[in-house]
Scaffold this active site. Structure first.
Site, PDB file in Angstrom:
ATOM      1  N   ASN A  58       1.136  -0.992  -0.359  1.00  0.00           N
ATOM      2  CA  ASN A  58       0.367  -0.127  -0.307  1.00  0.00           C
ATOM      3  C   ASN A  58       1.026   1.154   0.271  1.00  0.00           C
ATOM      4  O   ASN A  58       1.144   1.245   1.069  1.00  0.00           O
ATOM      5  CB  ASN A  58      -1.446  -0.454   0.995  1.00  0.00           C
ATOM      6  CG  ASN A  58      -1.684   1.227   1.055  1.00  0.00           C
ATOM      7  OD1 ASN A  58      -1.416   2.633   0.302  1.00  0.00           O
ATOM      8  ND2 ASN A  58      -2.435   1.609   2.502  1.00  0.00           N
ATOM      9  N   TRP A  59       0.982   1.352  -1.056  1.00  0.00           N
ATOM     10  CA  TRP A  59       1.820   2.879  -1.384  1.00  0.00           C
ATOM     11  C   TRP A  59       1.215   3.890  -0.278  1.00  0.00           C
ATOM     12  O   TRP A  59       1.798   5.409  -0.300  1.00  0.00           O
ATOM     13  CB  TRP A  59       2.158   2.988  -3.212  1.00  0.00           C
ATOM     14  CG  TRP A  59       4.309   2.225  -3.140  1.00  0.00           C
ATOM     15  CD1 TRP A  59       4.138   1.376  -2.420  1.00  0.00           C
ATOM     16  CD2 TRP A  59       4.324   2.060  -4.674  1.00  0.00           C
ATOM     17  NE1 TRP A  59       4.580   0.459  -3.603  1.00  0.00           N
ATOM     18  CE2 TRP A  59       4.813   1.137  -5.464  1.00  0.00           C
ATOM     19  CE3 TRP A  59       3.277   2.758  -5.267  1.00  0.00           C
ATOM     20  CZ2 TRP A  59       5.706   0.531  -6.071  1.00  0.00           C
ATOM     21  CZ3 TRP A  59       4.731   3.025  -6.907  1.00  0.00           C
ATOM     22  CH2 TRP A  59       4.722   1.846  -7.180  1.00  0.00           C
ATOM     23  N   LYS A  60       0.501   4.613  -0.550  1.00  0.00           N
ATOM     24  CA  LYS A  60      -0.291   6.208  -0.029  1.00  0.00           C
ATOM     25  C   LYS A  60       0.301   6.605  -1.233  1.00  0.00           C
ATOM     26  O   LYS A  60      -0.281   6.552  -1.974  1.00  0.00           O
ATOM     27  CB  LYS A  60      -0.195   5.495   1.466  1.00  0.00           C
ATOM     28  CG  LYS A  60      -0.928   4.738   2.511  1.00  0.00           C
ATOM     29  CD  LYS A  60      -0.078   4.769   4.162  1.00  0.00           C
ATOM     30  CE  LYS A  60      -0.412   3.563   4.635  1.00  0.00           C
ATOM     31  NZ  LYS A  60      -0.558   3.853   6.309  1.00  0.00           N
ATOM     32  N   HIS A  86      -9.848   1.227   4.144  1.00  0.00           N
ATOM     33  CA  HIS A  86      -8.882   2.311   4.901  1.00  0.00           C
ATOM     34  C   HIS A  86      -8.905   2.768   6.688  1.00  0.00           C
ATOM     35  O   HIS A  86      -9.507   3.618   6.125  1.00  0.00           O
ATOM     36  CB  HIS A  86      -7.261   2.231   4.507  1.00  0.00           C
ATOM     37  CG  HIS A  86      -6.135   1.952   5.048  1.00  0.00           C
ATOM     38  ND1 HIS A  86      -5.409   2.692   5.302  1.00  0.00           N
ATOM     39  CD2 HIS A  86      -5.384   0.918   4.812  1.00  0.00           C
ATOM     40  CE1 HIS A  86      -4.672   2.688   6.020  1.00  0.00           C
ATOM     41  NE2 HIS A  86      -4.242   2.023   5.861  1.00  0.00           N
ATOM     42  N   GLU A 113      -6.122  -5.020  10.482  1.00  0.00           N
ATOM     43  CA  GLU A 113      -4.948  -3.988  11.261  1.00  0.00           C
ATOM     44  C   GLU A 113      -5.840  -3.156  11.813  1.00  0.00           C
ATOM     45  O   GLU A 113      -6.212  -2.308  11.620  1.00  0.00           O
ATOM     46  CB  GLU A 113      -4.944  -2.619   9.550  1.00  0.00           C
ATOM     47  CG  GLU A 113      -4.209  -3.255   8.199  1.00  0.00           C
ATOM     48  CD  GLU A 113      -3.952  -2.251   7.061  1.00  0.00           C
ATOM     49  OE1 GLU A 113      -2.511  -2.872   6.300  1.00  0.00           O
ATOM     50  OE2 GLU A 113      -4.264  -0.876   6.672  1.00  0.00           O
ATOM     51  N   SER A 160       2.661  -1.531  10.589  1.00  0.00           N
ATOM     52  CA  SER A 160       4.515  -1.774  10.849  1.00  0.00           C
ATOM     53  C   SER A 160       5.118  -3.318  11.045  1.00  0.00           C
ATOM     54  O   SER A 160       5.884  -3.490  11.297  1.00  0.00           O
ATOM     55  CB  SER A 160       4.778  -1.698  12.350  1.00  0.00           C
ATOM     56  OG  SER A 160       4.198  -0.330  12.668  1.00  0.00           O
TER      57      SER A 160
HETATM   58  P1  PGA Z   1       1.983   0.660   7.380  1.00  0.00           P
HETATM   59  O1  PGA Z   1       1.374   0.794   7.215  1.00  0.00           O
HETATM   60  O2  PGA Z   1       2.807  -1.043   7.472  1.00  0.00           O
HETATM   61  O3  PGA Z   1       2.852   1.719   7.202  1.00  0.00           O
HETATM   62  O4  PGA Z   1       2.034   0.749   9.085  1.00  0.00           O
HETATM   63  C1  PGA Z   1       0.139  -0.664   6.584  1.00  0.00           C
HETATM   64  C2  PGA Z   1      -1.134   0.124   6.191  1.00  0.00           C
HETATM   65  O5  PGA Z   1      -1.432   1.106   6.608  1.00  0.00           O
HETATM   66  O6  PGA Z   1      -1.495  -0.553   5.248  1.00  0.00           O
END
Ligand code: PGA
Length: 236
Positions: A8-10, A86, A155, A198
């Site tokens: 998930n590159w956001k 999300h 999550e 994380s």
């Molecule tokens: P993270 O994000 O691996 O940076 O904690 C996961 C996500 O938000 O899908």
């Protein structure tokens, strides 16, 4: 069974050139993993990668909906998976009923929804308190759908690495995540459950080796190709 590694590159990276470079640095083919990358929607048509995912969608096919992207449009770009629910979307107003409509629209065009749950949980809750929150989210978000076609990603919002006000810099334990995944499968008839929050090259194996965890949703670490490729290459 092959486990999923979904990136998930956001809202990253800042331009198309860097997005293409990042995509081309990721190991797409591995024997025991299914690797999916979810770049920002604006890059989807230009990025070459075996399996593409989107980070969100709208539930209508077309019309006067400024700024939205439809599942049908995603499908035309060969998108096969789409994250919905999300916590970063829920924090800006996405509701269970909107998410339910998105899932229905995605299934209509045969895109696999990756339903994130865990917004509204906290690190201090007991397993049964967490389960209570998740039960409500999964029930409302999957109402009236074929759950066998939906992937759920657990999550816990407080375990996400950065960028949200709930982040605690802590991570869920693999044992807790395994227990929650097993519950989601049994209580809701979901076939595949991922963990996200994380994840990095150092902890990926402890989650991937759990029986009921079918893969990982990776945010921050997916922006670093060396780190992300190590996660993909994790032996099981
Ligand atoms: P993270 O994000 O691996 O940076 O904690 C996961 C996500 O938000 O899908």
């Amino acid at each position: 069974m092959r486990k999923f590694i979904i990136a998930n590159w956001k809202l990253n990276p800042p331009d198309l050139r860097s997005a293409k470079k990042l995509a081309s640095s990721v190991l797409a083919k591995t024997k025991n993993k299914i690797v999916v990358i979810c770049p920002p929607a604006i890059f989807l048509s230009s990025i070459k990668f075996d399996i593409l995912g989107a980070q969100d969608c709208f539930w209508k096919e077309e019309g006067a909906y400024t700024g939205q992207v439809s599942p049908k449009q995603l499908k035309s770009l060969k998108v096969e998976y789409c994250i919905v629910g999300h916590s970063e979307r829920r924090a800006t107003g996405d509701s269970d009923s909107n998410i339910n409509a998105k899932i229905k629209a995605l299934l209509e065009v045969k895109i696999t929804p990756v339903l994130c749950v865990g917004f509204g949980t906290s690190a201090s809750q007991s397993d049964s308190e967490v389960i209570k929150v998740l039960k409500k989210q999964i029930k409302s978000c999957t109402y009236g759908t074929d759950v066998s076609k939906i992937i759920v990603a657990y999550e816990p919002v407080w375990a996400i690495s950065s960028g949200n006000p709930y982040a605690t810099k802590k991570i869920a334990t693999p044992e807790h995540s395994e227990k929650i995944s097993a519950f989601i499968k049994t209580a809701h008839n979901i076939q595949k459950v991922l963990y996200g929050g994380s994840i990095n090259a150092g902890n990926a194996k402890s989650f991937l080796s759990q029986k009921n965890i079918d893969g990982l949703l990776v945010g921050g670490a997916s922006l670093n190709p060396a780190e992300f490729n190590k996660i993909i290459a994790t032996s099981l």
